[in-house]
Design an enzyme around this catalytic site. Structure first.
Site, PDB file in Angstrom:
ATOM      1  N   HIS A  76      65.202 -16.673  49.867  1.00 43.03           N
ATOM      2  CA  HIS A  76      65.072 -16.517  48.270  1.00 43.03           C
ATOM      3  C   HIS A  76      65.693 -17.595  47.327  1.00 43.03           C
ATOM      4  O   HIS A  76      65.216 -17.400  46.279  1.00 43.03           O
ATOM      5  CB  HIS A  76      65.828 -15.059  48.006  1.00 43.03           C
ATOM      6  CG  HIS A  76      65.483 -14.170  48.855  1.00 43.03           C
ATOM      7  ND1 HIS A  76      66.237 -13.541  49.910  1.00 43.03           N
ATOM      8  CD2 HIS A  76      64.447 -13.015  48.732  1.00 43.03           C
ATOM      9  CE1 HIS A  76      65.786 -12.506  50.376  1.00 43.03           C
ATOM     10  NE2 HIS A  76      64.718 -12.205  49.739  1.00 43.03           N
ATOM     11  N   CYS A  98      62.250 -20.767  50.388  1.00 44.32           N
ATOM     12  CA  CYS A  98      60.666 -20.756  50.635  1.00 44.32           C
ATOM     13  C   CYS A  98      60.245 -21.826  49.776  1.00 44.32           C
ATOM     14  O   CYS A  98      60.695 -21.858  48.577  1.00 44.32           O
ATOM     15  CB  CYS A  98      60.273 -19.515  50.151  1.00 44.32           C
ATOM     16  SG  CYS A  98      58.341 -19.446  50.105  1.00 44.32           S
ATOM     17  N   GLU A 128      66.193 -13.899  44.471  1.00 43.11           N
ATOM     18  CA  GLU A 128      65.007 -14.863  44.190  1.00 43.11           C
ATOM     19  C   GLU A 128      65.255 -15.362  42.516  1.00 43.11           C
ATOM     20  O   GLU A 128      65.369 -16.335  42.197  1.00 43.11           O
ATOM     21  CB  GLU A 128      63.867 -14.539  44.283  1.00 43.11           C
ATOM     22  CG  GLU A 128      62.774 -15.550  44.084  1.00 43.11           C
ATOM     23  CD  GLU A 128      61.340 -15.284  44.081  1.00 43.11           C
ATOM     24  OE1 GLU A 128      60.554 -15.526  43.533  1.00 43.11           O
ATOM     25  OE2 GLU A 128      61.064 -14.439  45.440  1.00 43.11           O
ATOM     26  N   SER A 233      63.459  -4.718  50.410  1.00 40.35           N
ATOM     27  CA  SER A 233      62.307  -5.932  50.353  1.00 40.35           C
ATOM     28  C   SER A 233      61.450  -5.476  49.055  1.00 40.35           C
ATOM     29  O   SER A 233      60.779  -4.594  49.038  1.00 40.35           O
ATOM     30  CB  SER A 233      61.412  -5.729  51.582  1.00 40.35           C
ATOM     31  OG  SER A 233      60.462  -6.498  51.300  1.00 40.35           O
ATOM     32  N   ASN A 235      58.896  -7.056  48.256  1.00 36.20           N
ATOM     33  CA  ASN A 235      57.312  -7.203  48.237  1.00 36.20           C
ATOM     34  C   ASN A 235      56.822  -5.997  49.059  1.00 36.20           C
ATOM     35  O   ASN A 235      55.691  -5.487  48.790  1.00 36.20           O
ATOM     36  CB  ASN A 235      56.927  -8.497  48.971  1.00 36.20           C
ATOM     37  CG  ASN A 235      57.522  -8.456  50.477  1.00 36.20           C
ATOM     38  OD1 ASN A 235      56.622  -7.724  51.326  1.00 36.20           O
ATOM     39  ND2 ASN A 235      58.391  -8.822  51.049  1.00 36.20           N
TER      40      ASN A 235
END
Length: 294
Positions: A76, A98, A128, A233, A235
């Site tokens: 993140h 990422c 993030e 999570s 997503n």
């Protein structure tokens, strides 16, 4: 019963890279290995890493008290100040952020330094987003989560705006919110159209968009939809939200043990999708369980 896995599901490139880096460091056994926060939002993965001796450091200040070891930055990402504190702690740093998130850091840093108001579309308490905000000049950014928040933004005649998104945000909602903000900016009587600088960077990663679209297509066809992923999570929650819009029998689980006692025999067609931080072995276990046991 027909059981079908969505065309795109499970680990994305960024998550796979981050997890591989941690396992690689853990296998070396040269010095203690830590991750800065959970490496990904999947409890099964973090539990397995803990069995292999990997520990989680939750704050940069906590890292300062670690005498030696390797600290792996989570997928993140982290804020600029956290990165600097970790660098000064004398530890070996492995950056597993990422690449898509690193790109957002560069964008927001550049635009905030150029005097833009940076609007981050995402969840303010997500690591993030916290990291992204941490790469802007203090006071030069705001986080917007919903269409209601976008509509109520007080931009005070601000005519230099840069918009980015959390990589795992809902693609359609992002587009809707951008249009709400765009209209607000250009309709403002306190701005002159020729002076407006309105920059939009759709930083939702391609893997997220692909998974959301595949989940949407499959959930519209099946009798029941199973969404696999960690409870924290982002997503995976978005995938569940999308599936629920098209299939009323949508189930959010972490592993096969979480499947409800519902009589699945009444379903002729069951779809499965999984968040970007869900390992392949867990997906396969669920598929096998649904086919053979339900």
């Amino acid at each position: 019963m027909r059981v079908e896995l969505a065309e795109k599901a499970g680990f994305c490139f960024g998550v796979s890279r981050a997890v591989d880096l941690v396992y690689k460091e853990a296998l070396k056994k040269e010095q203690p290995v830590y991750t800065f926060g959970p490496i990904i939002h999947n409890e099964e993965v973090t539990a397995d890493l803990e069995k292999k001796g990997v520990r989680i450091i939750h704050t940069a200040e906590e890292a300062v008290n670690v005498s030696a070891g390797t600290v792996i930055l989570r997928s993140h990402g982290v804020s600029r100040s956290e990165e600097e504190t970790l660098a000064c702690a004398g530890l070996t740093i492995v950056d597993a952020t990422c690449p898509y998130v690193k790109r957002i850091h560069r964008i927001v840093r550049e635009y905030s330094e150029r005097g833009y108001l940076v609007l981050v579309i995402g969840s303010a308490d997500h690591p993030e987003v916290e990291g992204i905000v941490g790469w802007t000049i203090p006071g030069s950014s705001r986080v917007v989560f919903s269409t209601e928040e976008a509509a109520n933004l007080n931009l005070n005649g601000c005519n230099k705006i840069c918009i980015v998104a959390q990589t795992t945000f809902h693609h359609k909602k992002f587009k809707d919110m951008v249009e709400i903000i765009r209209k607000k900016v250009y309709d403002s009587k306190s701005t002159v159209e020729n002076d407006i600088k309105f920059e939009v960077h759709n930083t939702i990663c391609s893997a997220t968009r692909e998974r959301q679209e595949a989940a949407r297509v499959l959930s519209a066809q099946v009798d029941a939809m199973i969404v696999i992923g960690g409870t924290s999570s982002s997503n995976t929650r978005k995938l569940c939200e999308i599936c629920s819009e098209h299939c009323q029998n949508t189930y959010f689980i972490q592993t096969k043990e979480d499947l409800p006692v519902t009589d699945f025999s009444r379903f002729d067609y069951v779809g499965i999708t999984a968040g970007a931080s869900t390992p392949k072995n867990i997906i396969e276990e669920v598929q096998k369980y649904v086919r053979n046991e339900l």
